[in-house]
Design an enzyme around this catalytic site. Structure first.
Site, PDB file in Angstrom:
ATOM      1  N   GLY A  21       0.814  -1.215   0.000  1.00 24.14           N
ATOM      2  CA  GLY A  21       0.000   0.000   0.000  1.00 24.14           C
ATOM      3  C   GLY A  21       0.842   1.257   0.000  1.00 24.14           C
ATOM      4  O   GLY A  21       0.562   2.208   0.723  1.00 24.14           O
ATOM      5  N   GLY A  24       7.272   7.559  -8.158  1.00 23.28           N
ATOM      6  CA  GLY A  24       7.567   7.622  -6.736  1.00 23.28           C
ATOM      7  C   GLY A  24       8.979   7.179  -6.404  1.00 23.28           C
ATOM      8  O   GLY A  24       9.836   7.065  -7.284  1.00 23.28           O
ATOM      9  N   TYR A  68     -13.628  -3.336  10.795  1.00 24.03           N
ATOM     10  CA  TYR A  68     -12.245  -2.874  10.664  1.00 24.03           C
ATOM     11  C   TYR A  68     -11.516  -2.966  12.000  1.00 24.03           C
ATOM     12  O   TYR A  68     -10.391  -3.480  12.079  1.00 24.03           O
ATOM     13  CB  TYR A  68     -12.252  -1.431  10.155  1.00 24.03           C
ATOM     14  N   LYS A  79      -8.288  -5.320  12.926  1.00 23.09           N
ATOM     15  CA  LYS A  79      -7.014  -4.766  13.402  1.00 23.09           C
ATOM     16  C   LYS A  79      -6.651  -5.345  14.772  1.00 23.09           C
ATOM     17  O   LYS A  79      -5.467  -5.556  15.070  1.00 23.09           O
ATOM     18  CB  LYS A  79      -7.098  -3.243  13.473  1.00 23.09           C
TER      19      LYS A  79
END
Length: 265
Positions: free
Chosen positions: A21, A54, A157, A161
């Site tokens: 990511g 990048g 979520y 986590k």
């Protein structure tokens, strides 16, 4: 300050790194830039090829919320790098609808766990054999303070986590005797590009300006004692420390970086 910067400028020279990511103006992109600046050879991944190249040396497009995407990424890394020394599992996020628990389907829950837990588990499993063979390596999983502060619309979520933090602790215990360090980083409200888009949408809905909507979000967390949101570069700095030899005795620890939001001991 310049002297301090030069001390750590090339501390990761020769290290092969994967940051998942690592595009889109988020924490992952900041980590890619920071580790590349420290001399590392960095690979990253996301669902789509970024418009700008990048700081990464290698980009492999893959959706690692799926087994097929993870396999593609692992195969690409082994082909180009032969293995890695540092893995930063940053991929994550929530796309659940608003409306509380009854608005969240099995698919919403499954997606949350595929993205925030199973992506890391599968990637670790794919890249650990090479780390074990060389007898060294560092893994950092990006969790979230929401594992301790679940929101009405982010329960899936938050649960995923929390599971990632639990898994990481067990993994750290198993791998430490084999020369591999595992730690987690739990960011708070970080003003990424995605967060900026969310704040703009909130401002439109509330009839507020950007600063007012941001403050509304901060207040919803109970306030941030330091008085501002985090910058992705600040989280990246913590990750850079944890993957370096300066953190050689830190194992199985979660490092919260939230400006003081979490007030419990």
């Amino acid at each position: 300050m310049n002297t301090e910067k030069s001390m750590y400028e090339k501390e990761l020279a020769g290290k092969r790194v994967l940051v998942t990511g690592g595009t889109g103006g988020g924490i992952g992109e900041a980590v890619v830039k920071r580790l590349a600046a420290a001399g590392a050879k960095v690979a990253t991944t996301a669902r789509r090829m970024p418009e700008e190249p990048g700081a990464a040396d290698l980009f492999i497009p893959a959706d690692i919320s799926t087994p097929e995407g993870t396999t593609r990424l692992v195969d690409g890394i082994l082909e180009h790098f032969g293995g890695i020394d540092i893995l930063v599992n940053n991929v994550g996020g929530s796309s659940a609808p608003t409306g509380g628990v009854l608005a969240q389907s099995d698919e919403d829950w499954q997606f949350a766990f595929e993205t925030n837990l199973f992506a890391a588990v599968r990637l670790d499993r794919g890249l650990l054999p090479a780390m074990l063979q060389q007898g060294s390596g560092v893994i950092v999983h990006i969790t979230s303070i929401q594992r301790r502060l679940p929101g009405e619309n982010t329960m899936a979520y938050s649960a995923a986590k929390a599971a990632l933090a639990n898994y990481s602790k067990g993994l750290a215990t198993e791998l430490a005797p084999k020369g591999i360090r595992v730690n987690t980083v739990a960011p708070g409200f970080t003003e990424t590009k995605a967060a900026e888009r969310l704040i703009h949408r909130m401002a439109e809905r509330l009839g507020s300006d950007y600063d007012g909507a941001r403050q509304n979000l901060m207040d919803s967390l109970g306030g941030i004692p330091i008085g501002r949101t985090a910058r992705p570069e600040e989280v990246a700095e913590l990750v850079a420390f944890l993957v370096s030899d300066r953190a050689s005795y830190i194992i199985g620890a979660e490092h919260t970086i939230d400006g003081g939001i979490i007030r419990s001991v």
